[in-house]
Motif scaffolding. Structure first.
Motif, PDB file in Angstrom:
ATOM      1  N   PHE A 212       0.787  -1.235   0.000  1.00 44.01           N
ATOM      2  CA  PHE A 212       0.000   0.000   0.000  1.00 44.01           C
ATOM      3  C   PHE A 212       0.822   1.291   0.000  1.00 44.01           C
ATOM      4  N   PHE A 215       0.424   4.008  -2.506  1.00 49.03           N
ATOM      5  CA  PHE A 215      -0.786   3.483  -3.154  1.00 49.03           C
ATOM      6  C   PHE A 215      -0.488   2.389  -4.171  1.00 49.03           C
ATOM      7  N   TYR A 243      -4.619  -1.209   7.154  1.00 51.53           N
ATOM      8  CA  TYR A 243      -4.411  -0.298   6.023  1.00 51.53           C
ATOM      9  C   TYR A 243      -5.731   0.127   5.393  1.00 51.53           C
ATOM     10  N   VAL A 246      -6.822   3.461   3.427  1.00 51.86           N
ATOM     11  CA  VAL A 246      -6.415   3.800   2.063  1.00 51.86           C
ATOM     12  C   VAL A 246      -7.630   4.059   1.178  1.00 51.86           C
TER      13      VAL A 246
END
Length: 352
Positions: A212, A215, A243, A246
């Motif tokens: 991640f 991104f 996470y 995100v």
């Protein structure tokens, strides 16, 4: 300018960058150039997302922190001690930079200057501000470098060699256009992880960082998992749950919705946790918000396959099961001597 002087300039840059973090930016005494650059750098960081929607403060601060840790006297000495800098043969080196993650071209920029060459930089339209700012800083610290640093808006001219980074399609153009020049042409690469099913929750959570961070836009981001037959993804999804935020970034969420819809309309079988999809696929290059996976039966056979596909792979994440692998959570923390595409940039620059 001596090598020691150039190293000292980048050590000062490291000290400057060490002041900035997302949660605890502190102006330190004794850091060169703070009066001129400290406040302006904070302002630039805040504006970065308006220049590139993927450059959120969190991601920009992470890149800055990574470079502050890399640019120490110890690291520079360890990196450069393996080379012979006796020759003095200054050339003009053109850099064509990518813009997928913040400061992605800084290592090439550093390498050109540290080897005594002049750098002609063509920045990506996606990253036109951070590197020029740092260039202004080091010129302020060492004005003699002003004649060695040039940023180019239009056509590149009067260069002796080139380092260019792009997609596989643009690489073909670069190879043709620069066929008469010494060059390093970097193509698209992806990173993979090899799981055995014995990983701890902490290791799988760290793998989330490899997936991640930025991104998933970097070549060092894991975009493919190799898992043993009958592997259960339950533990993986539980470990990466932290996470989940995100999905609150609009550009990521748009990619998640779009790619998931494309997969479902094509009747692909997906595993989905609400912010990441897993799709069984033999390719290494997955779209944003998705990771591909593939089953393997024999770890030794898999290692041979990965070796044969080395030109497509930037990093392999594994728990000592694969030769030359990277530890979980460490793909976005390369050392100065961890070269992109395993191409020794310093050796190239010292021998042109």
């Amino acid at each position: 300018m001596t090598l020691e002087t150039k190293k000292s300039v980048f050590v000062e840059l490291g000290k400057f960058l060490s002041q900035f973090s997302e949660d605890n930016t502190i102006k330190k005494d004794g850091v060169l150039g703070n009066d001129l650059f400290f406040d302006d750098f904070i302002a630039l960081i805040k504006l970065s997302q308006s220049h590139n929607g993927w450059y959120t403060p969190e991601q920009v601060y992470f890149s800055i922190h990574s470079w502050s840790e890399a640019l120490t006297e110890e690291n520079l000495n360890q990196w450069l001690s393996a080379y012979d800098f006796q020759t003095d043969n200054s050339k003009n080196i053109a850099l064509i930079l990518a813009g997928n993650i913040p400061l992605v071209g800084f290592h090439d920029f550093l390498s050109v200057l540290i080897t005594g060459h002049n750098v002609l930089v063509k920045t990506s339209s996606n990253d036109q501000h951070l590197l020029p700012f740092l260039a202004k800083y080091i010129i302020a610290i060492e004005p003699e470098l002003a004649d060695s640093i040039h940023f180019v808006d239009g056509k590149l001219d009067n260069f002796d060699a080139v380092i260019a980074t792009g997609s596989n399609n643009t690489a073909r153009y670069f190879e043709y256009y620069f066929k008469d020049k010494p060059s390093i042409i970097r193509k698209s690469r992806n990173s993979v992880a090899v799981l055995t099913g014995k990983e701890t929750k902490e290791q799988l959570t760290a793998l989330g960082e490899d997936i991640f961070r930025y991104f998933g836009l970097g070549c060092r981001n894991v975009s493919k998992l190799f898992v043993p037959k009958d592997y259960s993804f339950v533990g993986f999804f539980e470990a990466i749950f932290e996470y989940q935020d995100v999905i609150h970034y609009e550009k990521y969420a748009n990619n998640y919705d779009y790619n998931k819809a494309v997969f479902l309309m094509s009747n692909f079988k997906l595993l989905d946790n609400g912010f990441l999809t897993l799709k069984e696929d033999k390719s290494h290059a997955s779209p944003i918000s998705s990771v591909f996976y593939e089953y393997y039966e024999n770890i030794n056979a898999l290692q041979l396959r990965l070796q044969s596909e080395s030109e497509q792979i930037q990093c392999i994440v594994a728990d000592s099961t694969i030769e030359n692998s990277v530890a979980f959570g460490q793909t976005q923390n390369p050392r100065l001597w961890n070269y992109a595409d395993n191409t020794d940039t310093i050796s190239f620059l010292l021998t042109i």
